[in-house]
Design an enzyme around this catalytic site. Structure first.
Site, PDB file in Angstrom:
ATOM      1  N   ASP A   1      26.359  46.764  28.837  1.00 59.05           N
ATOM      2  CA  ASP A   1      27.753  46.469  29.197  1.00 59.05           C
ATOM      3  C   ASP A   1      28.292  45.381  28.260  1.00 59.05           C
ATOM      4  O   ASP A   1      28.914  45.698  27.233  1.00 59.05           O
ATOM      5  CB  ASP A   1      27.847  46.058  30.669  1.00 59.05           C
ATOM      6  CG  ASP A   1      29.274  45.758  31.107  1.00 59.05           C
ATOM      7  OD1 ASP A   1      30.191  45.982  30.307  1.00 59.05           O
ATOM      8  OD2 ASP A   1      29.478  45.289  32.247  1.00 59.05           O
TER       9      ASP A   1
ATOM     10  N   ARG B   1      30.255  34.724  37.320  1.00 56.39           N
ATOM     11  CA  ARG B   1      31.461  34.107  37.863  1.00 56.39           C
ATOM     12  C   ARG B   1      31.654  34.463  39.330  1.00 56.39           C
ATOM     13  O   ARG B   1      31.079  35.442  39.821  1.00 56.39           O
ATOM     14  CB  ARG B   1      32.694  34.554  37.063  1.00 56.39           C
ATOM     15  CG  ARG B   1      32.869  36.061  37.076  1.00 56.39           C
ATOM     16  CD  ARG B   1      33.945  36.534  36.106  1.00 56.39           C
ATOM     17  NE  ARG B   1      34.211  37.961  36.309  1.00 56.39           N
ATOM     18  CZ  ARG B   1      35.421  38.515  36.329  1.00 56.39           C
ATOM     19  NH1 ARG B   1      36.483  37.768  36.143  1.00 56.39           N
ATOM     20  NH2 ARG B   1      35.565  39.790  36.518  1.00 56.39           N
TER      21      ARG B   1
ATOM     22  N   LYS C   1      34.593  49.725  28.753  1.00 52.89           N
ATOM     23  CA  LYS C   1      35.713  49.116  29.486  1.00 52.89           C
ATOM     24  C   LYS C   1      36.857  48.915  28.498  1.00 52.89           C
ATOM     25  O   LYS C   1      36.641  48.386  27.393  1.00 52.89           O
ATOM     26  CB  LYS C   1      35.312  47.762  30.077  1.00 52.89           C
ATOM     27  CG  LYS C   1      34.287  47.854  31.193  1.00 52.89           C
ATOM     28  CD  LYS C   1      33.861  46.473  31.678  1.00 52.89           C
ATOM     29  CE  LYS C   1      32.809  46.604  32.764  1.00 52.89           C
ATOM     30  NZ  LYS C   1      32.129  45.326  33.064  1.00 52.89           N
TER      31      LYS C   1
ATOM     32  N   LEU D   1      37.791  43.282  37.257  1.00 50.51           N
ATOM     33  CA  LEU D   1      38.403  43.188  38.589  1.00 50.51           C
ATOM     34  C   LEU D   1      39.889  43.012  38.355  1.00 50.51           C
ATOM     35  O   LEU D   1      40.349  41.907  38.053  1.00 50.51           O
ATOM     36  CB  LEU D   1      37.808  42.003  39.346  1.00 50.51           C
ATOM     37  CG  LEU D   1      38.237  41.894  40.797  1.00 50.51           C
ATOM     38  CD1 LEU D   1      37.937  43.168  41.559  1.00 50.51           C
ATOM     39  CD2 LEU D   1      37.566  40.721  41.459  1.00 50.51           C
TER      40      LEU D   1
HETATM   41 MG   LIG Z   1      28.502  44.962  34.186  1.00 45.45          MG
END
Ligand SMILES: [Mg+2]
Length: 362
Positions: free
Chosen positions: A243, A24, A267, A297
């Protein structure tokens, strides 16, 4: 301590420059902010970013999940029974990890405030600061070199290069940045699923043969293709970081039992918050796999939450918590502060978020 109201709002923060990965291109950081209010007046904050290409969650889906599904389930719950609260919360919806993360984060913020502990001490208190890498967006090699040199001037010594946008240029990108920054700077690369299994092995062998000294290669292959991840991990000497392949504790279990990666990127927005992130970390630690703490982000609310968790835990050995360096503005008052490449936690109870400027709450 009971929650009496749940409010949500939106913030939109401009970036210093567009953020480009194989998945993206982003021009703003947009967050749903969650504010939990207790009958005693304590306020807990959480946030979630819409990352449609990663989690499948949008601003509308996050808002809808929180207001229509999660809010009715947590109003009136006794928060001191944190295991009851968390098991109910996380059994209430599948997927929707961004919405779950925002609520989970805000509940733990309240819980730690009720104990008068900063969240990193509540979770273990291993250290009170962490070092972060900074992301260099996928661009032509000369642009990535220029961005890397700015990052060094800003005090960073650990660069994560985004690759996979026109993979023919990937090797040139890494060679150019390594030549520009010298050998003392750490470099890792993130292909964000852009390469095939054999392509990954060929590319990583080239990086190794050229002596480019790459710390790790992140998510070279498709998220669901664990066999491909295993193939890459077994056929290169460079460490491989999972990830997008690891959202849930069960995903982590699949990686751990096959040793399909050398590292796992935790995350909160993928895991659904601290409750599940703790399980992932414990699984990984038991399997001898070290973890990196990452984030989307997003605003300083979620970055603060991730920094608390990373600081608390010994086996989180790396951090990629760079939004404070990428955002042009910071409307969040309180929380973690970035100085050079160091994120320092303050001793305020909970997350330490005092307010967020410019949020209109529903
Ligand atoms: Mg990553």
């Amino acid at each position: 301590m009971k929650i009496v109201d749940v409010k949500i709002g939106k913030i939109k923060i401009p970036l210093k420059r567009p953020f480009k990965t194989a998945l993206r291109t982003v021009y703003f950081a947009e967050d749903i902010i969650v504010k939990l209010i207790t009958q005693s007046g304590l306020i807990g904050f959480g946030s979630a970013a819409p990352t449609f290409a990663i989690t499948g969650d949008s601003l509308d889906s996050i808002s809808s999940c929180i207001l229509n599904e999660l809010k009715p389930r947590i109003i009136g719950l006794e928060l001191t029974n944190i295991e009851c609260v968390m098991s109910k919360l996380h059994a209430s919806v599948v997927n929707n990890t961004s919405a779950l993360s925002a609520i989970d984060m805000a509940i733990y913020d309240l819980y730690a405030q009720s104990l008068n502990l900063p969240l990193y001490k509540f979770f273990g208190g291993y250290r009170n600061l962490v070092f972060t890498s900074v992301t260099i967006s996928a661009n032509p090699p000369d642009v990535m070199v220029a961005d890397a040199l700015v990052a060094l001037e800003d005090g960073f010594s650990d660069l994560k290069l985004k690759l996979g946008v026109d993979p023919n240029y990937d090797l040139d990108r890494v060679k150019a940045v390594r030549a520009a920054v010298g050998n003392l700077i750490k470099i890792s690369v993130d292909a964000n699923q852009a390469w095939g299994a054999k392509e990954s092995v060929r590319m990583i062998h080239k990086l190794e043969q050229l002596g480019l000294n790459i710390e790790f290669v992140e998510q070279p292959v498709k998220a669901k293709h664990i066999e491909d991840l295993l193939y890459v991990t077994q056929n290169v000497t460079t460490d491989i970081l999972a990830d997008e392949s690891v959202f849930s504790p069960y995903d982590a279990f699949q990686i751990c039992k096959q040793k399909a990666a050398d590292l796992i990127n935790i995350k909160l927005a993928k895991a659904g918050g601290f409750y599940q992130a703790t399980k992932i970390l414990n699984l990984a630690e038991s399997a001898g796999i070290e973890c990196l703490m990452g984030c989307m982000l997003e605003s300083q609310v979620a970055v603060t939450a991730a920094a608390h968790f990373a600081a608390a835990k010994k086996s989180i050995v790396r951090c990629d918590l760079d939004p404070p360096a990428l955002l042009a503005e910071n409307p969040v008052i309180g929380g973690v502060s970035l100085d050079g490449n160091v994120l320092t936690l303050n001793e305020t109870a909970g997350l330490g978020i005092k307010d967020i400027i410019g949020v209109q709450y529903l």
